[in-house]
Design an enzyme around this catalytic site. Structure first.
Site, PDB file in Angstrom:
ATOM      1  N   CYS A 106      -5.399  -0.761  15.506  1.00 13.02           N
ATOM      2  CA  CYS A 106      -4.286   0.149  15.211  1.00 13.02           C
ATOM      3  C   CYS A 106      -3.096  -0.403  15.979  1.00 13.02           C
ATOM      4  CB  CYS A 106      -4.605   1.569  15.696  1.00 13.02           C
ATOM      5  SG  CYS A 106      -3.188   2.685  15.623  1.00 13.02           S
ATOM      6  N   ASP A 153       5.509   0.762   9.293  1.00 16.71           N
ATOM      7  CA  ASP A 153       4.438   1.491   9.988  1.00 16.71           C
ATOM      8  C   ASP A 153       4.664   2.988   9.796  1.00 16.71           C
ATOM      9  OD1 ASP A 153       2.126   1.886  11.650  1.00 16.71           O
ATOM     10  OD2 ASP A 153       3.429   2.402  13.311  1.00 16.71           O
TER      11      ASP A 153
END
Ligand code: DGL
Length: 270
Positions: free
Chosen positions: A194, A7
Site C-alpha cells: 500500500c 492515488d
C-alpha cells in the site's frame, strides 16, 4: 510532457517523491481522491468508478500515461480498465508488477514461465480490498512457484495516516505485524503493498526486525517508470505543467502533504 500519478489520497505522494527525484525533468500531475479515501474498505465496483473518474481527469490534464500509485485501485480496477476502458493511445500502469519483479528477481518485462525463487515465505501487508482481491498472489503465480504468501489486511492504517494521526498509525502497524506473526512466525520478506505504508516504513521495519527483508514500492516503481519511458518516450503526454490536484479540501491536504514530504506542496481543486 506530463505523466499522471493517481492515488486515493496522500499515499501516492511516496511514489511521486521517488519518481520526481528519479525523473526531475518530467512534469508530474498528481491527483489524490482525498474526498473518497480510503478505498481499501470499498467494493470493487466502487473503486472502479472512482479510479476511472480520477484517471479521466488526469487524461484531461494532458497525461497520456497514468501510474495508479495505489495498490487498492491496481488490484481492484486496473485489469477491468485496461480491458475495456483505457483508450488505445493512452496507458494506465499499476504498482504491483515492479514490486513482484523485484521479489522474484526478474528484469522488467521478463515474461518467461514461473520458476523457483530464493524467497519462500512472504508476508503481504495491504488494505482489506487489496488482500480480498488476491491480485498479489495472482501476479506472483505468473512469475514464481513455491512461494507461501500470508496476507495481513491492515484495517485502519490508511485512515489514521490520512487524518495525520501517526501515533494511531504506529500502534495499528505494530498490532498488524503481531497478527501476521501469529500466522507466519518467520517471514523472510515483507511486502508493503500500500503506497501509504512507506510513510510508516520505519515502524514496519522495527516491528518486523532486521532478519526480514522489507520491499517498499516507491524506488522500485521509479526505476521501472524510468525504464518504461526510455522504451516508450511517446507516452509522455502533451501537458507541460506539474501540479497537485485533490478532490478533497486543498488547504488541509496541502498541509498534510507538506508535513509528510517535509517540503512545501500546494494542492488545488481537481
Ligand atoms: N494508497 C493506497 C494503496 O496503495 C490506498 C489505500 C486506501 O485508500 O485504502 O492501496
Amino acid at each position: 510532457m506530463a505523466v499522471g500519478i493517481f492515488d486515493s489520497g496522500l499515499g501516492g505522494l511516496t511514489v511521486w517523491d521517488a519518481v520526481h527525484k528519479r525523473l526531475p525533468d518530467v512534469p508530474f500531475v498528481y491527483l489524490g481522491d482525498n474526498a473518497h479515501a480510503p478505498y481499501g474498505v470499498r467494493d470493487a465496483d466502487d473503486i472502479y468508478e472512482l479510479t476511472t473518474a480520477g484517471v479521466a481527469r488526469l487524461f484531461e490534464a494532458g497525461c497520456d500515461l497514468v501510474i495508479l500509485a495505489c495498490n487498492t485501485a491496481s488490484a481492484a480496477a486496473l485489469r477491468r480498465m485496461q480491458e475495456a476502458w483505457v483508450p488505445a493511445e493512452k496507458r494506465v500502469l499499476g504498482v504491483f508488477v515492479p514490486l513482484i519483479e523485484a521479489l522474484t528477481e526478474r528484469q522488467w518485462g521478463d515474461n518467461s514461465p514461473p520458476r523457483e525463487v530464493a524467497v519462500k515465505n512472504v508476508a503481504l501487508f495491504a488494505t482489506p480490498a487489496t488482500v480480498a482481491s488476491r491480485a498479489f498472489q495472482r501476479e506472483l503465480a505468473f512469475r514464481a512457484i513455491g512461494v507461501d504468501v500470508e496476507a495481513q489486511a491492515c484495517g485502519g492504517v490508511v485512515d489514521a495516516i490520512e487524518e495525520g494521526d501517526m501515533i494511531l498509525a504506529e500502534a495499528l502497524v505494530r498490532s498488524h505485524v503481531d497478527a501476521l506473526r501469529r500466522k507466519m512466525p518467520h517471514p523472510e520478506a515483507a511486502v508493503l503493498g500500500c503506497t501509504h505504508y512507506p510513510l510508516v516504513e520505519e515502524v514496519f521495519r522495527d516491528a518486523l526486525g532486521p532478519e526480514v527483508a522489507v520491499y517498499s514500492q516507491p524506488d522500485l516503481v521509479a526505476a521501472s517508470l524510468a525504464d518504461y519511458l526510455g522504451r516508450h518516450p511517446d507516452k509522455i503526454g502533451p501537458g507541460r505543467e506539474a501540479m497537485f490536484l485533490t478532490t478533497g479540501e486543498p488547504k488541509r491536504v496541502s498541509s498534510r502533504a507538506t508535513q509528510f514530504l517535509r517540503r512545501e506542496i500546494a494542492f488545488r481543486p481537481a
